[in-house]
Design an enzyme around this catalytic site. Structure first.
Site, PDB file in Angstrom:
ATOM      1  N   TRP A 269       0.853  -1.191   0.000  1.00  0.00           N
ATOM      2  CA  TRP A 269       0.000   0.000   0.000  1.00  0.00           C
ATOM      3  C   TRP A 269       0.890   1.243   0.000  1.00  0.00           C
ATOM      4  O   TRP A 269       1.873   1.314   0.760  1.00  0.00           O
ATOM      5  CB  TRP A 269      -0.894  -0.047   1.246  1.00  0.00           C
TER       6      TRP A 269
ATOM      7  N   ASP B 218      -0.774  -6.174   9.143  1.00  0.00           N
ATOM      8  CA  ASP B 218      -1.712  -5.080   8.880  1.00  0.00           C
ATOM      9  C   ASP B 218      -3.047  -5.702   8.486  1.00  0.00           C
ATOM     10  O   ASP B 218      -3.155  -6.350   7.444  1.00  0.00           O
ATOM     11  CB  ASP B 218      -1.176  -4.190   7.748  1.00  0.00           C
TER      12      ASP B 218
ATOM     13  N   LYS C 204     -12.970  -0.003   6.695  1.00  0.00           N
ATOM     14  CA  LYS C 204     -13.711  -0.703   5.639  1.00  0.00           C
ATOM     15  C   LYS C 204     -14.793  -1.612   6.208  1.00  0.00           C
ATOM     16  O   LYS C 204     -15.934  -1.560   5.778  1.00  0.00           O
ATOM     17  CB  LYS C 204     -12.764  -1.543   4.774  1.00  0.00           C
TER      18      LYS C 204
HETATM   19  C1  LMR Z   1      -6.669   2.745  -0.441  1.00  0.00           C
HETATM   20  O1  LMR Z   1      -5.685   2.002  -0.492  1.00  0.00           O
HETATM   21  O2  LMR Z   1      -7.193   3.239  -1.453  1.00  0.00           O
HETATM   22  C2  LMR Z   1      -7.303   3.039   0.899  1.00  0.00           C
HETATM   23  O3  LMR Z   1      -6.647   2.317   1.893  1.00  0.00           O
HETATM   24  C3  LMR Z   1      -7.430   4.492   1.180  1.00  0.00           C
HETATM   25  C4  LMR Z   1      -6.135   5.177   1.501  1.00  0.00           C
HETATM   26  O4  LMR Z   1      -6.081   5.861   2.521  1.00  0.00           O
HETATM   27  O5  LMR Z   1      -5.172   5.072   0.749  1.00  0.00           O
END
Ligand code: LMR
Length: 397
Positions: A129, A210, A245
């Site tokens: 991420w 996570d 979520k």
């Molecule tokens: C995403 O990956 O789109 C979500 O977790 C929102 C974010 O804060 O990035």
């Protein structure tokens, strides 16, 4: 002094949200940010959360400070949701504090690791991420990457991952996505989780899980398999959880950081450091969202309603995965996009080039990250054919 600062580019995910909002195209489709959307393209307040909010409003008589650990009912209920029936919990070897979202949890954990072992590195999956590296790295820890996703097979490259993790030093942390890997949608199997646990025991690294999508892959229990296995078999585990979520409380910022330590005494010592870190950054977390989650998790009726709502969100995403794969099969006469129905959670990489992604954005108003990460919940019956036709068009040129 501020004159010295140059303007930074927008965050790739949040910046895309505003690009989408400002696009006047009436057919625009948002497959960008990871928020759940229903068939109408809305991100509603869950009925269970709404009911909890009404109750809270009716009975709350004070908004006095809560404290750095946040809502203790929330902490206990969330720890039980994550860990299930757990001896570590019963023995007091797992401690947790409420945080402002999963982001707060990740950062508090990173600050704690920095305090306990300043030379520790955190190993993150490649890819991971987009906000993991800033959140963890800005705490001053070294970030390293291990290979994870194989674009050729659209699956986890487990051999490469394990070969890389075998090099991790004792005392380092390895960040693992509990389920619904963001951005790839490719998860570890139960057997792979067990092998990661065995490797952690052998090399002495600490898993850092996570958990941002519990309930979005298979079900609330199955999705926690990896985390629970690690907790049951290792001396130390760190977990950062988000309620954004699965409770739909995105803007209320509700998360939890927890850790397993070898003894109740060391867990309590670590807890005292977490509380001091929290006090030194934001003093204490906001209560409202956590109070809602606590109400939902501890009231049997609300909990049942919430579990059904999570199942509905998961079912819709899995159905959209199937529908997208079949629609692309029909259009291309190939199984190129079949991997989407095998993957889990909110996201998949669609395997498009950046040029194709930008073409979808500019010519069709279809928004996904430049990496071709698509948020699957953004599909619905109205836009599915439109998006599939557009993708078929850009990949056929
Ligand atoms: C995403 O990956 O789109 C979500 O977790 C929102 C974010 O804060 O990035």
């Amino acid at each position: 002094m501020f004159e010295r600062l140059a303007t930074l580019p927008a965050d790739p995910i949040l910046g895309l949200m505003s690009l989408f909002r400002n696009d006047p195209n009436p057919r625009k489709v948002d497959l960008g940010v990871g928020v759940y959307k229903n068939e109408q393209g809305e991100t509603p307040v869950l009925a269970s959360v709404h009911e909890a909010e009404k109750r809270l409003l009716a009975r709350q008589t004070s908004k006095v400070y809560v404290g750095p650990a946040g809502n203790v009912t929330f902490n206990a209920a969330m720890s039980a949701l994550l860990l299930g029936p757990s001896t570590a919990l019963a023995e007091g070897r797992f401690v947790a504090v409420q945080t402002p979202g999963g982001c707060g949890a990740l950062r508090v954990a990173a600050e704690l690791v920095k305090t306990a072992n300043p030379s520790a590195a955190i190993w993150v999956s490649d890819p991971t991420w987009g906000n993991h590296i800033p959140l963890l790295g800005n705490a001053g820890l070294t970030i390293r990457q291990y290979p994870y996703f194989d674009a050729a097979t659209s699956a986890v490259n487990f051999d490469a991952m394990m070969a890389s993790l075998a090099q991790v030093k004792a005392g380092d942390l390895v960040l693992l996505h509990g389920c619904c890997h963001n951005p790839s949608g490719a998860d570890l199997s139960p057997e792979q989780w067990r092998r990661v646990a065995a490797l952690a025991l052998e090399t002495g690294f600490t898993p850092f899980v996570d958990m941002a999508y519990q309930g979005f892959a298979d079900d609330l229990e199955t999705d926690a398999y990896g985390l629970r296995y690690l907790i049951d078999h290792l001396p130390e585990v760190v977990v950062a959880a988000s309620c954004s979520k699965n409770f739909g409380v995105y803007r209320d910022r509700v998360g939890l950081v927890g850790l397993l330590s070898e003894s109740p005494a060391s867990a309590q010592a670590a807890m005292s450091h977490m509380l001091s870190i929290v006090r030194g950054i934001y003093s204490m977390p906001p209560d409202h969202g956590a109070a809602l989650v606590a109400e939902v998790l501890t009231d049997p009726q609300l909990r049942q309603r919430w579990e059904a709502e999570v199942a509905e969100m998961r079912g819709r995403i899995n159905d959209l995965r199937e529908r997208f794969s079949s629609a692309m099969q029909v259009r291309l006469g190939s199984d190129r996009f079949d991997f989407v129905k095998r993957q889990k959670g909110m996201f998949s990489f669609l395997g498009l080039s950046e040029t194709q992604v930008l073409q979808l954005r500019s010519e069709y108003g279809i928004y996904m990250l430049n990496s071709a990460r698509a948020s699957i919940a953004g599909f619905n019956a109205t836009n599915m054919d439109y998006v599939c036709d557009a993708i078929a068009e850009v990949v056929s040129v």
